[in-house]
Design a protein around this motif. Structure first.
Motif, mmCIF file in Angstrom:
data_model
loop_
_atom_site.group_PDB
_atom_site.id
_atom_site.type_symbol
_atom_site.label_atom_id
_atom_site.label_comp_id
_atom_site.label_asym_id
_atom_site.label_seq_id
_atom_site.Cartn_x
_atom_site.Cartn_y
_atom_site.Cartn_z
ATOM 1 N N ASP A 1 0.820 -1.198 0.000
ATOM 2 C CA ASP A 1 0.000 0.000 0.000
ATOM 3 C C ASP A 1 0.863 1.261 0.000
ATOM 4 O O ASP A 1 2.073 1.192 0.217
ATOM 5 C CB ASP A 1 -0.924 -0.009 1.226
ATOM 6 C CG ASP A 1 -1.705 -1.320 1.328
ATOM 7 O OD1 ASP A 1 -2.258 -1.743 0.294
ATOM 8 O OD2 ASP A 1 -1.735 -1.919 2.414
ATOM 9 N N GLY A 2 0.227 2.401 -0.221
ATOM 10 C CA GLY A 2 0.962 3.653 -0.273
ATOM 11 C C GLY A 2 0.184 4.790 0.364
ATOM 12 O O GLY A 2 -1.040 4.731 0.493
ATOM 13 N N GLN A 3 0.927 5.828 0.747
ATOM 14 C CA GLN A 3 0.297 6.973 1.397
ATOM 15 C C GLN A 3 1.139 8.217 1.153
ATOM 16 O O GLN A 3 2.373 8.152 1.096
ATOM 17 C CB GLN A 3 0.170 6.705 2.898
ATOM 18 C CG GLN A 3 -0.638 7.722 3.659
ATOM 19 C CD GLN A 3 -0.836 7.306 5.114
ATOM 20 O OE1 GLN A 3 -0.551 6.175 5.498
ATOM 21 N NE2 GLN A 3 -1.319 8.211 5.927
ATOM 22 N N VAL A 4 0.467 9.360 1.022
ATOM 23 C CA VAL A 4 1.182 10.625 0.863
ATOM 24 C C VAL A 4 2.051 10.882 2.098
ATOM 25 O O VAL A 4 1.643 10.634 3.228
ATOM 26 C CB VAL A 4 0.187 11.791 0.680
ATOM 27 C CG1 VAL A 4 0.895 13.139 0.828
ATOM 28 C CG2 VAL A 4 -0.471 11.712 -0.686
ATOM 29 N N GLY A 5 3.257 11.388 1.858
ATOM 30 C CA GLY A 5 4.130 11.807 2.950
ATOM 31 C C GLY A 5 5.055 10.743 3.489
ATOM 32 O O GLY A 5 5.895 11.038 4.347
ATOM 33 N N ARG A 6 4.941 9.509 2.988
ATOM 34 C CA ARG A 6 5.793 8.433 3.487
ATOM 35 C C ARG A 6 6.978 8.152 2.556
ATOM 36 O O ARG A 6 7.775 7.260 2.806
ATOM 37 C CB ARG A 6 4.987 7.140 3.675
ATOM 38 C CG ARG A 6 3.874 7.283 4.697
ATOM 39 C CD ARG A 6 3.183 5.955 4.981
ATOM 40 N NE ARG A 6 4.074 5.034 5.700
ATOM 41 C CZ ARG A 6 4.627 3.953 5.180
ATOM 42 N NH1 ARG A 6 4.417 3.649 3.907
ATOM 43 N NH2 ARG A 6 5.388 3.174 5.899
ATOM 44 N N GLY A 7 7.072 8.938 1.499
ATOM 45 C CA GLY A 7 8.133 8.712 0.526
ATOM 46 C C GLY A 7 9.228 9.755 0.591
ATOM 47 O O GLY A 7 9.562 10.275 1.662
ATOM 48 N N ASN A 8 9.789 10.081 -0.562
ATOM 49 C CA ASN A 8 10.904 11.016 -0.641
ATOM 50 C C ASN A 8 10.479 12.414 -0.210
ATOM 51 O O ASN A 8 9.339 12.831 -0.412
ATOM 52 C CB ASN A 8 11.423 11.086 -2.081
ATOM 53 C CG ASN A 8 11.780 9.724 -2.636
ATOM 54 O OD1 ASN A 8 12.264 8.856 -1.921
ATOM 55 N ND2 ASN A 8 11.537 9.531 -3.922
ATOM 56 N N ARG A 9 11.431 13.149 0.361
ATOM 57 C CA ARG A 9 11.216 14.571 0.596
ATOM 58 C C ARG A 9 11.363 15.297 -0.746
ATOM 59 O O ARG A 9 11.633 14.694 -1.780
ATOM 60 C CB ARG A 9 12.232 15.118 1.594
ATOM 61 C CG ARG A 9 12.269 14.388 2.949
ATOM 62 C CD ARG A 9 10.930 14.434 3.688
ATOM 63 N NE ARG A 9 10.095 13.288 3.379
ATOM 64 C CZ ARG A 9 8.848 13.126 3.805
ATOM 65 N NH1 ARG A 9 8.275 14.043 4.555
ATOM 66 N NH2 ARG A 9 8.170 12.046 3.500
ATOM 67 N N ILE A 10 11.213 16.617 -0.758
ATOM 68 C CA ILE A 10 11.218 17.327 -2.039
ATOM 69 C C ILE A 10 12.563 17.271 -2.754
ATOM 70 O O ILE A 10 12.628 17.548 -3.952
ATOM 71 C CB ILE A 10 10.772 18.799 -1.880
ATOM 72 C CG1 ILE A 10 11.685 19.527 -0.891
ATOM 73 C CG2 ILE A 10 9.316 18.882 -1.453
ATOM 74 C CD1 ILE A 10 11.427 21.006 -0.852
#
Length: 383
Positions: free
Chosen positions: A273-282
């Motif tokens: 699954d996936g969610q906003v904010g759990r991945g790379n920073r900008i």
């Protein structure tokens, strides 16, 4: 480095860990899709009303589907579910704005263009639950449309640093190399879901790479093993990593034929699954050894949401300080206060290494960057 325990001090920079999730990772999909929806809304608002209207579409949840990968091609038996949530302006006067339609079509368009083996019609279901914004936050936003300095819609902080370390640069290079069109032509079995974890330690740099392999290009286990090794050797050669350790798909269990096969090239097809904010920073990285905010910047409006724009500014200011040869390394932290002008942060904290000039020049550059904030949205949506 298995079971290695290292005891150091706070000034020790001999150990470092960094991570990067590629475009096909479920978390990255959520981040990029919500950001693309924000950009699409900005463009619609500008075209129809001459100004960007209030919105924050910064919530997304990807629920993985179910699939049956198989040598020479399997099938997706239950589609991926992607739900977008947030707030946006739905109506101005008598004119209704097709927020839901914009969100759904933008999400499908991005997936269609970037995850080449995922059939949007059969493998993906997108739902948009975007409601009107709260009155108080809309009022903070409206100053922008009137030509005034927007007021911060949150008490939030941003953090950034520059330059990247060698480890961080290499991690970006590895993921980008595996996902460029040239590579997909050479190795069509490489999916877009690529994750790279890098460690700098006493024994050198160690990279663990997870690649979703597309099943239709794999004949059997021996073919899979051979192709994984070809990719590993190619990455090492192309990026001159002969002094580093590179391992791919280390969770594979060859005796039981438990290997990282996918139908579509993303782990989202089968339970990841996936969610906003759990991945790379900008900056495209996850950096526990360097400053970063846990704020989910994707999908937030680029006008007065300081949880977004302060992170961009922190990154840009740190880069400017180094590139203007004022310091060798910079870390920047900014704190906003809700209801205050966005270009008047409550605090700007600069941590600098090897300062080369008078502090006044550094403060002048910082103030110059702060003055750019009312027009910073252009740098974000047109990048």
């Amino acid at each position: 480095m298995t079971n290695t325990i290292v005891i150091g001090n706070l000034e020790d920079d001999t150990i470092e860990m960094t991570e990067r999730k590629g475009i096909g990772h479920p978390d990255t999909i959520c981040d990029v899709v919500t950001e693309q929806i924000s950009v699409a809304l900005c463009q619609y608002y500008l075209e129809e009303f001459g100004a960007i209207l209030h919105h924050n579409v910064d919530k997304a949840l990807l629920v993985g589907g179910q699939s049956r990968p198989a040598y020479n091609g399997g099938e997706v038996v239950q589609p991926i579910s992607l739900t977008i949530a947030g707030r946006a302006t739905h109506q101005v006067g008598d004119k209704k704005i097709p927020v839901r339609e914009i969100a759904i079509e933008t999400a499908k368009k991005w997936v269609r263009e970037n995850i080449r083996h995922l059939d949007v019609g059969r493998h993906l279901r997108v739902e948009a639950k975007i409601r009107p914004g709260s009155e108080d936050l809309v009022k903070l936003f409206q100053r922008f449309g009137q030509g005034e300095i927007p007021l911060a819609n949150d008490t939030s902080f941003g953090a950034g640093f520059y330059p990247n370390s060698l480890l961080q640069k290499l991690i970006i290079h590895i993921e980008e190399l595996l996902n460029i069109p040239e590579t997909k032509i050479k190795f069509p079995f490489i999916g877009e879901d690529v994750k790279v974890m890098g460690v700098k330690g006493p024994s050198g740099n160690h990279f663990t790479v997870a690649i979703a392999i597309i099943d239709q290009y794999i004949n059997d286990l021996n073919d899979y093993i051979a192709k994984i090794e070809r990719v590993r050797e190619w990455v090492v050669t192309r990026l001159n990593l002969s002094g580093s350790t590179v391992q791919i798909n280390t969770a594979d269990d060859y005796p039981s034929e438990s290997i990282y096969l996918t139908v579509t090239g993303t782990s989202a097809e089968h339970g990841d699954d996936g969610q906003v904010g759990r991945g790379n920073r900008i900056n495209g990285l996850i950096t526990p050894y360097r400053p970063m905010s846990l704020e989910a910047t994707s999908g937030k409006n680029p006008i007065n949401h300081t949880g977004k724009i302060y992170n961009y500014l922190a990154m840009d200011l740190s880069r400017a300080l180094v590139e203007n040869q004022l310091v060798d390394e910079a870390r920047v932290f900014l704190l906003s206060q809700i209801g205050e002008p966005i270009n008047e942060p409550q605090l700007v904290h600069l941590q600098l290494k090897n300062r080369k000039v008078d502090k006044k020049l550094i403060k002048d550059l910082t103030r110059e960057k702060l003055l750019e904030l009312p027009n910073y949205w252009k740098r974000i949506i047109y990048q």
